[in-house]
Design an enzyme around this catalytic site. Structure first.
Site, PDB file in Angstrom:
ATOM      1  N   ARG A  84      27.085-111.431  16.660  1.00 29.96           N
ATOM      2  CA  ARG A  84      28.227-111.881  15.872  1.00 29.96           C
ATOM      3  C   ARG A  84      28.268-111.174  14.521  1.00 29.96           C
ATOM      4  NH1 ARG A  84      27.866-118.418  17.051  1.00 29.96           N
ATOM      5  NH2 ARG A  84      28.224-118.301  19.318  1.00 29.96           N
ATOM      6  N   LYS A 123      30.091-127.634   5.357  1.00 33.46           N
ATOM      7  CA  LYS A 123      30.113-128.526   6.513  1.00 33.46           C
ATOM      8  C   LYS A 123      28.965-128.250   7.480  1.00 33.46           C
ATOM      9  CE  LYS A 123      34.239-127.305   7.685  1.00 33.46           C
ATOM     10  NZ  LYS A 123      35.562-127.183   8.329  1.00 33.46           N
ATOM     11  N   CYS A 144      24.999-115.370   6.564  1.00 29.00           N
ATOM     12  CA  CYS A 144      25.263-114.013   6.075  1.00 29.00           C
ATOM     13  C   CYS A 144      26.760-113.817   5.841  1.00 29.00           C
ATOM     14  CB  CYS A 144      24.713-112.966   7.049  1.00 29.00           C
ATOM     15  SG  CYS A 144      24.582-111.319   6.326  1.00 29.00           S
ATOM     16  N   HIS A 179      25.430-124.285  -3.885  1.00 28.69           N
ATOM     17  CA  HIS A 179      26.377-125.373  -4.171  1.00 28.69           C
ATOM     18  C   HIS A 179      25.688-126.657  -3.744  1.00 28.69           C
ATOM     19  CE1 HIS A 179      29.959-127.620  -4.842  1.00 28.69           C
ATOM     20  NE2 HIS A 179      30.328-127.730  -3.586  1.00 28.69           N
ATOM     21  N   GLU A 210      37.006-118.921 -13.969  1.00 23.85           N
ATOM     22  CA  GLU A 210      37.173-118.510 -12.572  1.00 23.85           C
ATOM     23  C   GLU A 210      38.627-118.242 -12.187  1.00 23.85           C
ATOM     24  OE1 GLU A 210      34.728-119.762  -9.302  1.00 23.85           O
ATOM     25  OE2 GLU A 210      33.820-121.311 -10.552  1.00 23.85           O
TER      26      GLU A 210
END
EC number: 1.1.1.86
Length: 491
Positions: free
Chosen positions: A76, A109, A45, A132, A393
């Site tokens: 969190r 990662k 999120c 991605h 971009e």
């Protein structure tokens, strides 16, 4: 696991690198209906996770968020963001088994750990989504053969994805289906529905491949989008201060200069950006950009070569395994640079002043955009993909520098982009120092005086600027986005 791209033969590599088709509006006539009535569970999120989820819910989809037990127990930030926006939140074990589509929007990662956790929980025939493709292409993640693997990659930060949707529009988006994981042949239908649910179909969608998205995305962010802006900021600031410019003024000229310059780029490409200059300044900016391209071409090519071969990814993943030692060191060093620590300038700099006193910065933008585009296309990436990953971009990244300098840029971009940015900028700064030492008065910090110009030279320079391939494809794509926005607003 082996790098997926490197397991392909040359013909397959070229086919996937070159996959790029601009999809027609009529292909999205069904909107998000293919996913309506199905359960979509988002893992993560952050900016993309929250904002894509908000758009998808507003498009009528059933959205919930799967978070780790400790994130829920400790309330969190991810838990707070999801619950404060009224989403259902649960553990992986509670939500994943019922999901028809699991969307992994965690940082690169974390992808392997997330996929290894959720895959055993996913029901037979479910779909797994990414924004991605690094985990699939570079890590070589193996996904169960009954699972459909798709990608929807908005070409903007998550906040922009939401804001454009709220305006009744969207952001340009790449979609893809992993050829190794489409057992029921429904991957494209899922990807199209997901893209429509985020609003991407209203701005233009490219049917791409996981390979093309990853290789072009890595190249763009390492070179022109982040690396060139960081190297340019550090070099230009140091040069201005060496020449006696007030550090506060120099800092502001650069911090807000990138955003001002690239706003023209967004509206009318390199042509409009260069047209904001006087004729003598335009000729000088063009000459500087040609010098920069000659100097930097081998560096751009090295980055592309290392991305294609997997050398970049293997080096970065080794740093992941070493607790990000290189990344964190580079981040700390960047924070201590003279540009980052310079005082703020309280005076006003007019819009045209950024152009008139930033001729070198404009040359850097032109050289970097063209080099990134040319290098990608030379490597087999289609022009439309190369445009989105370079020129399109750039204004968005420049905006982050305008907010809080390089610190903000490196916070907003992914760790993958940040790592590549440092690799490029640490090589580019020493490479360009001899060039910087040869600058002339008026190249940076002072305006070039008006004067006579050679008509034939100006004609040829204007033609060279406008005839570059990125200007041709950019004009087409910007025109399409303008038309789409006009239709969306009228509707």
């Amino acid at each position: 696991m082996a790098n997926y791209f490197n397991t392909l033969n040359l013909r397959q590599q070229l086919a996937q690198l070159g996959k790029c088709r601009f999809m027609g509006r009529d292909e999205f006539a069904d909107g998000a209906s293919y996913l309506q009535g199905k359960k979509v569970v988002i893992v993560g999120c952050g900016a993309q996770g929250l904002n894509q989820g908000l758009n998808m819910r507003d498009s009528g989809l059933d959205i919930s968020y799967a978070l780790r037990k400790e994130a829920i127990a400790e309330k969190r930030a991810s838990w707070r963001k999801a619950t404060e926006n009224g989403f259902k939140v649960g553990t992986y074990e509670e939500l994943i088994p019922q999901a028809d589509l699991v969307v992994n929007l965690t940082p690169d990662k974390q992808h392997s750990d997330v996929v290894h956790t959720v895959q055993p929980l996913m029901k037979d025939g479910a779909a797994l989504g990414y924004s991605h493709g690094f985990n699939i292409v570079e890590v070589g993640e193996q996904i169960r053969k009954d699972i459909t693997v798709v990608m929807v990659a908005p070409k903007c930060p998550g906040t922009e994805v939401r804001e454009e949707y709220k305006r009744g529009f969207g952001v340009p988006t790449l979609i893809a289906v992993h050829p190794e994981n489409d057992p029921k042949g429904e991957g494209m239908a899922i990807a199209k529905a997901w893209a429509a649910a985020t609003g991407g179909h209203r701005a233009g969608v490219l049917e791409s491949s996981f390979v093309a998205e990853v290789k072009s995305d890595l190249m763009g962010e390492q070179t022109i989008l982040c690396g060139m802006l960081q190297a340019g900021s550090l070099l230009c600031f140091d040069r201005l201060v060496e020449e006696g410019t007030d550090p506060a003024y120099a800092e502001k000229l650069i911090q807000f200069g990138w955003e001002t310059i690239t706003e023209a780029l967004k509206q009318g490409g390199i042509t409009l950006m260069m047209d904001r200059l006087s004729n003598p300044a335009k000729l000088r900016a063009y000459a500087l950009s040609e010098q920069l391209k000659e100097i930097m071409a081998p560096l751009f090519q090295k980055h592309m070569d290392d991305i294609i071969s997997g050398e970049f990814s293997s080096g970065m993943m080794a740093d992941w395994a070493n607790d990000d030692k290189k990344l964190l060191t580079w981040r700390e060093e960047t924070g201590k640079t003279a540009f980052e620590t310079a005082p703020q300038y309280e005076g006003k700099i007019g819009e045209q002043e950024y152009f008139d006193k930033g001729v070198l910065m404009i040359a850097m933008v032109k050289a970097g955009v063209e080099l990134a585009f040319e290098t990608m296309v030379d490597s087999g990436i289609i022009e439309e993909s190369a445009y989105y990953e370079s020129l399109h971009e750039l204004p968005l990244i420049a905006n982050t520098i305008a907010r809080k300098r390089l610190y903000e840029m490196n916070v907003v971009i992914s760790d993958t982009a940040e790592y590549g940015n440092y690799l490029f900028s640490y090589a580019c700064v020493p490479l360009l120092k001899p060039f910087m030492a040869e600058l002339q008065p008026g190249d940076l910090g002072k305006a070039i005086p008006e004067g006579a110009v050679d008509n034939a030279q100006l004609r040829d320079v204007n033609e060279a600027i406008r005839s570059h391939a990125i200007e041709q494809v950019g004009k087409k794509l910007r025109g399409y986005m303008t038309d789409m926005k006009r239709i969306a607003v009228a509707g």
